[in-house]
Design an enzyme around this catalytic site. Structure first.
Site, PDB file in Angstrom:
ATOM      1  N   ASN A  87     -43.484 -57.532 -43.954  1.00 39.65           N
ATOM      2  CA  ASN A  87     -44.292 -56.404 -43.503  1.00 39.65           C
ATOM      3  C   ASN A  87     -44.004 -55.118 -44.272  1.00 39.65           C
ATOM      4  O   ASN A  87     -44.867 -54.257 -44.375  1.00 39.65           O
ATOM      5  CB  ASN A  87     -44.037 -56.172 -42.000  1.00 39.65           C
ATOM      6  CG  ASN A  87     -44.596 -54.863 -41.514  1.00 39.65           C
ATOM      7  OD1 ASN A  87     -45.801 -54.681 -41.419  1.00 39.65           O
ATOM      8  ND2 ASN A  87     -43.715 -53.915 -41.216  1.00 39.65           N
ATOM      9  N   SER A 139     -53.958 -56.778 -45.919  1.00 38.85           N
ATOM     10  CA  SER A 139     -54.727 -55.655 -45.382  1.00 38.85           C
ATOM     11  C   SER A 139     -56.200 -55.938 -45.610  1.00 38.85           C
ATOM     12  O   SER A 139     -56.566 -56.592 -46.603  1.00 38.85           O
ATOM     13  CB  SER A 139     -54.337 -54.352 -46.089  1.00 38.85           C
ATOM     14  OG  SER A 139     -55.258 -53.317 -45.788  1.00 38.85           O
ATOM     15  N   TYR A 152     -52.389 -50.125 -53.975  1.00 35.10           N
ATOM     16  CA  TYR A 152     -52.218 -50.756 -52.668  1.00 35.10           C
ATOM     17  C   TYR A 152     -53.224 -51.877 -52.458  1.00 35.10           C
ATOM     18  O   TYR A 152     -52.861 -52.974 -52.013  1.00 35.10           O
ATOM     19  CB  TYR A 152     -52.370 -49.696 -51.581  1.00 35.10           C
ATOM     20  CG  TYR A 152     -52.252 -50.209 -50.165  1.00 35.10           C
ATOM     21  CD1 TYR A 152     -51.001 -50.412 -49.591  1.00 35.10           C
ATOM     22  CD2 TYR A 152     -53.382 -50.475 -49.387  1.00 35.10           C
ATOM     23  CE1 TYR A 152     -50.879 -50.867 -48.285  1.00 35.10           C
ATOM     24  CE2 TYR A 152     -53.265 -50.934 -48.090  1.00 35.10           C
ATOM     25  CZ  TYR A 152     -52.019 -51.124 -47.543  1.00 35.10           C
ATOM     26  OH  TYR A 152     -51.914 -51.586 -46.251  1.00 35.10           O
ATOM     27  N   ALA A 154     -54.807 -53.614 -54.753  1.00 36.35           N
ATOM     28  CA  ALA A 154     -54.480 -54.723 -55.652  1.00 36.35           C
ATOM     29  C   ALA A 154     -53.279 -55.505 -55.128  1.00 36.35           C
ATOM     30  O   ALA A 154     -53.260 -56.746 -55.154  1.00 36.35           O
ATOM     31  CB  ALA A 154     -54.196 -54.188 -57.052  1.00 36.35           C
ATOM     32  N   LYS A 156     -52.165 -55.814 -52.001  1.00 33.66           N
ATOM     33  CA  LYS A 156     -52.473 -56.577 -50.795  1.00 33.66           C
ATOM     34  C   LYS A 156     -53.372 -57.773 -51.110  1.00 33.66           C
ATOM     35  O   LYS A 156     -53.272 -58.825 -50.459  1.00 33.66           O
ATOM     36  CB  LYS A 156     -53.120 -55.669 -49.752  1.00 33.66           C
ATOM     37  CG  LYS A 156     -52.151 -54.657 -49.152  1.00 33.66           C
ATOM     38  CD  LYS A 156     -50.948 -55.325 -48.489  1.00 33.66           C
ATOM     39  CE  LYS A 156     -50.082 -54.350 -47.734  1.00 33.66           C
ATOM     40  NZ  LYS A 156     -48.942 -54.997 -47.045  1.00 33.66           N
ATOM     41  N   ILE A 185     -54.697 -49.348 -37.936  1.00 33.78           N
ATOM     42  CA  ILE A 185     -53.827 -49.528 -36.786  1.00 33.78           C
ATOM     43  C   ILE A 185     -53.149 -48.191 -36.506  1.00 33.78           C
ATOM     44  O   ILE A 185     -52.586 -47.567 -37.415  1.00 33.78           O
ATOM     45  CB  ILE A 185     -52.759 -50.613 -37.052  1.00 33.78           C
ATOM     46  CG1 ILE A 185     -53.422 -51.935 -37.464  1.00 33.78           C
ATOM     47  CG2 ILE A 185     -51.876 -50.796 -35.827  1.00 33.78           C
ATOM     48  CD1 ILE A 185     -54.316 -52.557 -36.423  1.00 33.78           C
TER      49      ILE A 185
END
Length: 270
Positions: A87, A139, A152, A154, A156, A185
């Site tokens: 995570n 994501s 980010y 790319a 994920k 979230i």
């Protein structure tokens, strides 16, 4: 007690999704090695949890030494390794042109590199113990991109692809690997600078009528980690309140909103 007798590693447990996963896993009977770079946040995340079920490592999850330490602690303190949840992530907010080589490398290494290294270290031990379950946090950004998150997005996308690769390579040996792709979230990090106007507009974009909470993601991770999902591997589960199924016109068009049974959207004053 869906994770009774299971040993897990969960990274990025200091807040938000990681903290919710950690606490849910412990409640379901797991013994957890929790990895969090911030000691203050890490210690807050394990407050009130049974000491015999949690071991906290305060270090950067992207470091190979942290990976090795976490795996070793799972084996020596708790006697095995059955579940891995990747995570942890740190990232820069840059578009493609403004994203420097340093920005790119740091984000890719934190999100994708860390996930790869933890999987590479955990899989051999899972194989020795008749398999296990890996859940990697991707994501919806790799499904529906947002501006300013080049590295980010790319990274994920790479996490989702890596999860499929692990699933097909080790499925016959008892290892399942799935990705979970959350939408917005409401966490300490994501709510910084968010106004009530922002939240009203956000809620309009979700067919369920609300944004997500950390427990929404923790519930999905728990299911995929547990034996209840024994016939599920290689999936990328969107935990998004229906966002990626919704056409933008359903949010903005008065006519379509009428079909949907929703009143015309009224933008609040800035």
């Amino acid at each position: 007690m869906r994770l009774a007798d299971k040993v897990a590693i969960v990274t990025g447990t200091g807040q938000g999704i990681g903290r919710a996963v950690l606490r849910r896993f412990v409640k379901e009977g797991a013994r957890v090695v929790a990895v969090e770079w911030s000691r203050e946040a890490g210690e807050a995340s394990i407050e009130g949890l049974p000491e015999q079920q949690v071991h906290l490592i305060c270090a950067d999850a992207h470091s190979q030494s942290t990976v090795d330490d976490a795996v070793q602690q799972a084996l020596t303190r708790f006697g095995g390794l059955h579940v891995l949840v990747n995570n942890a992530v740190r990232y820069t907010e840059r578009n493609v042109v403004d994203c420097t080589d340093e920005d790119w490398a740091a984000t890719i290494d934190s999100a994708l590199g860390s996930t790869f290294r933890f999987c590479r270290a955990a899989i051999p031990h899972m194989l020795r113990h008749s398999g296990g379950s890996i859940v990697n946090l991707a994501s919806i950004n790799h499904l529906v991109a947002n501006p300013g998150l080049a590295a980010y997005t790319a990274a994920k996308g790479g996490v989702a692809a890596l999860s499929k690769q692990i699933a097909i390579e080790y499925g016959t040996q008892g290892i399942r690997c799935n990705a979970v792709s959350p939408a917005f979230i409401a966490t300490e990090r994501t709510m910084q600078g968010v106004t009530e106007r922002d939240m009203r507009l956000n809620r309009e974009c979700y067919p369920v009528g609300r944004v997500g909470e950390p427990d929404d993601v923790a519930n999905a991770v728990l299911f995929l980690a547990s034996d209840e999902a024994s016939f599920i591997t290689g999936v990328d589960l969107a935990v998004d309140g229906g966002l990626t199924s919704l056409a933008a016109s359903a949010v903005l068009s008065t006519r379509i909103r009428g079909w949907w049974g929703r009143p015309p959207i009224v933008l609040p004053d800035a």
